[in-house]
Scaffold this motif. Structure first.
Motif, PDB file in Angstrom:
ATOM      1  N   UNK A  41       0.833  -1.198   0.000  1.00  0.00           N
ATOM      2  CA  UNK A  41       0.000   0.000   0.000  1.00  0.00           C
ATOM      3  C   UNK A  41       0.870   1.251   0.000  1.00  0.00           C
ATOM      4  N   UNK A  42       0.383   2.267  -0.695  1.00  0.00           N
ATOM      5  CA  UNK A  42       1.079   3.554  -0.741  1.00  0.00           C
ATOM      6  C   UNK A  42       0.086   4.668  -0.414  1.00  0.00           C
ATOM      7  N   UNK A  43      -0.113   4.950   0.893  1.00  0.00           N
ATOM      8  CA  UNK A  43      -0.973   6.080   1.275  1.00  0.00           C
ATOM      9  C   UNK A  43      -0.311   7.387   0.854  1.00  0.00           C
ATOM     10  N   UNK A  44      -1.140   8.367   0.481  1.00  0.00           N
ATOM     11  CA  UNK A  44      -0.576   9.643   0.050  1.00  0.00           C
ATOM     12  C   UNK A  44      -1.552  10.773   0.359  1.00  0.00           C
ATOM     13  N   UNK A  45      -0.972  11.951   0.565  1.00  0.00           N
ATOM     14  CA  UNK A  45      -1.815  13.108   0.806  1.00  0.00           C
ATOM     15  C   UNK A  45      -1.989  13.417   2.280  1.00  0.00           C
ATOM     16  N   UNK A  46      -3.121  13.968   2.620  1.00  0.00           N
ATOM     17  CA  UNK A  46      -3.439  14.476   3.948  1.00  0.00           C
ATOM     18  C   UNK A  46      -3.285  13.390   5.016  1.00  0.00           C
ATOM     19  N   UNK A  47      -2.440  13.649   6.026  1.00  0.00           N
ATOM     20  CA  UNK A  47      -2.231  12.686   7.106  1.00  0.00           C
ATOM     21  C   UNK A  47      -3.495  12.480   7.937  1.00  0.00           C
ATOM     22  N   UNK A  48      -4.388  13.466   7.913  1.00  0.00           N
ATOM     23  CA  UNK A  48      -5.669  13.359   8.604  1.00  0.00           C
ATOM     24  C   UNK A  48      -6.499  12.229   8.001  1.00  0.00           C
ATOM     25  N   UNK A  49      -6.281  11.966   6.713  1.00  0.00           N
ATOM     26  CA  UNK A  49      -7.000  10.904   6.008  1.00  0.00           C
ATOM     27  C   UNK A  49      -6.214   9.594   6.050  1.00  0.00           C
ATOM     28  N   UNK A  50      -4.904   9.648   5.854  1.00  0.00           N
ATOM     29  CA  UNK A  50      -4.102   8.426   5.766  1.00  0.00           C
ATOM     30  C   UNK A  50      -3.729   7.845   7.128  1.00  0.00           C
ATOM     31  N   UNK A  51      -3.706   8.693   8.156  1.00  0.00           N
ATOM     32  CA  UNK A  51      -3.310   8.216   9.478  1.00  0.00           C
ATOM     33  C   UNK A  51      -1.843   8.383   9.772  1.00  0.00           C
ATOM     34  N   UNK A  52      -1.058   8.780   8.771  1.00  0.00           N
ATOM     35  CA  UNK A  52       0.374   8.994   8.982  1.00  0.00           C
ATOM     36  C   UNK A  52       1.115   7.716   9.304  1.00  0.00           C
ATOM     37  N   UNK A  53       2.130   7.824  10.142  1.00  0.00           N
ATOM     38  CA  UNK A  53       2.962   6.670  10.489  1.00  0.00           C
ATOM     39  C   UNK A  53       2.236   5.643  11.350  1.00  0.00           C
ATOM     40  N   UNK A  54       1.090   6.032  11.912  1.00  0.00           N
ATOM     41  CA  UNK A  54       0.355   5.082  12.742  1.00  0.00           C
ATOM     42  C   UNK A  54      -0.442   4.095  11.894  1.00  0.00           C
ATOM     43  N   UNK A  55      -0.725   4.482  10.663  1.00  0.00           N
ATOM     44  CA  UNK A  55      -1.486   3.603   9.779  1.00  0.00           C
ATOM     45  C   UNK A  55      -2.960   3.955   9.723  1.00  0.00           C
ATOM     46  N   UNK A  56      -3.723   3.068   9.171  1.00  0.00           N
ATOM     47  CA  UNK A  56      -5.153   3.287   8.939  1.00  0.00           C
ATOM     48  C   UNK A  56      -5.908   3.616  10.227  1.00  0.00           C
ATOM     49  N   UNK A  57      -5.462   3.091  11.347  1.00  0.00           N
ATOM     50  CA  UNK A  57      -6.124   3.335  12.623  1.00  0.00           C
ATOM     51  C   UNK A  57      -5.965   4.775  13.099  1.00  0.00           C
ATOM     52  N   UNK A  58      -5.125   5.565  12.413  1.00  0.00           N
ATOM     53  CA  UNK A  58      -4.982   6.968  12.749  1.00  0.00           C
ATOM     54  C   UNK A  58      -5.761   7.882  11.833  1.00  0.00           C
ATOM     55  N   UNK A  59      -6.623   7.322  10.995  1.00  0.00           N
ATOM     56  CA  UNK A  59      -7.357   8.090   9.986  1.00  0.00           C
ATOM     57  C   UNK A  59      -8.737   8.507  10.484  1.00  0.00           C
ATOM     58  N   UNK A  60      -9.186   9.678  10.051  1.00  0.00           N
ATOM     59  CA  UNK A  60     -10.536  10.129  10.372  1.00  0.00           C
ATOM     60  C   UNK A  60     -11.580   9.233   9.713  1.00  0.00           C
TER      61      UNK A  60
END
Length: 303
Positions: A254-273
């Protein structure tokens, strides 16, 4: 000594047993984990004193994840075993491992993880914040990751639902208060995970509620255990996200990209709105479903 006296807990209040358990769990973790880390990983005492959270996070992201998971599993089993048998004076079976729940709600829990994660991942992809760029099929890595996720799910469910929530339900007439407290403790337990932030902490709290919502009605762990296991395994080794900040070998890259508020950042999907939204909706649906189901069952029994 009478049979009734033998069955009475050493500490009569459930909340007090939970408090003493949590303190003992932390102390036992320090006594066991710190020497093991110093010996095996070569971490200095000065590093642990100066940067305890950063040091533990580094071990979880490095080559010592298995060590940390095995230590967590051992400490959980010893702590729960001692407190359930000697303080609660009850059998380990009363924590909630009755097999009658496996065909029904156990299977429901097993499919809940992939279902919720699949919806969240599709929303992320539809918004342009996710792309799967490759497939890396390694059966041995997947098998090892499954074992790792099983140990994590089993030990955490024994602690947070089997022991903590079980005892809190004895102290609070309102089952939702007990669930909320257990959710806070569950989120707090992951405070040292790599990449954690405020939204990730809130999502972990919601995860604690999701994992416990069946238990407050059934006192059975199969729903939460299989839900927890499938959630972690599908999220990391299958879909390719970090699992609460932990990086594992994955099937899909997986390659998340863009707003960390959406991707969750380094924490992963569990950090996403997006995870927040899906979790809240799922919690409402499950709470209404179980409330209706067990209210109806209670009426049938009393009719």
């Amino acid at each position: 000594m009478s049979d009734q006296a033998i069955k009475n807990p050493v500490l009569r209040q459930g909340w007090l047993r939970v408090l003493v358990f949590c303190v003992s769990f932390c102390v036992l973790s320090i006594l066991i984990a710190v020497p093991a880390v110093i010996t095996v990983a070569g971490v200095s005492v000065d590093d642990l004193k100066a940067k305890p959270i950063a040091t533990l996070s580094g071990l979880l992201t490095g080559n010592y994840l298995w060590l940390m998971v095995l230590l967590e599993f051992a400490i959980a089993m010893v702590s729960v075993g001692i407190f359930r048998l000697l303080i609660d004076r009850r059998s380990l079976g009363t924590l909630g491992w009755g097999l009658e729940a496996v065909p029904g709600e156990g299977v429901t829990g097993l499919f809940m993880g992939p279902a919720l994660l699949g919806v969240t991942a599709l929303l992320m992809m539809a918004s342009g914040h996710l792309e799967w760029v490759d497939i890396s099929f390694d059966p041995s890595s997947l098998f090892v990751s499954l074992g790792l996720m099983a140990l994590i799910a089993f030990s955490e469910e024994m602690v947070f639902r089997g022991y903590i929530l079980n005892n809190l339900l004895e102290s609070f007439p309102n089952k939702w208060v007990a669930l909320l407290i257990s959710g806070v403790l569950f989120a707090g337990f992951h405070f040292t995970n790599p990449g954690i932030h405020t939204l990730a902490f809130a999502n972990l709290f919601l995860a604690g509620l999701l994992l416990g919502v069946n238990y407050i009605y059934t006192r059975n762990l199969w729903f939460s255990f299989l839900f927890h296991l499938s959630w972690n395994f599908f999220q990391g080794p299958i879909l390719g996200f970090r699992v609460s900040g932990l990086s594992l070998p994955t099937l899909l890259v997986a390659e998340p990209k863009g707003d960390l508020f959406i991707t969750g950042g380094d924490f992963g999907l569990e950090g996403s709105i997006l995870n927040t939204t899906v979790s809240v909706l799922a919690l409402c649906v499950l709470a209404l479903f179980f409330e209706k189901k067990y209210a109806a069952r209670s009426q049938q029994l009393t009719a």
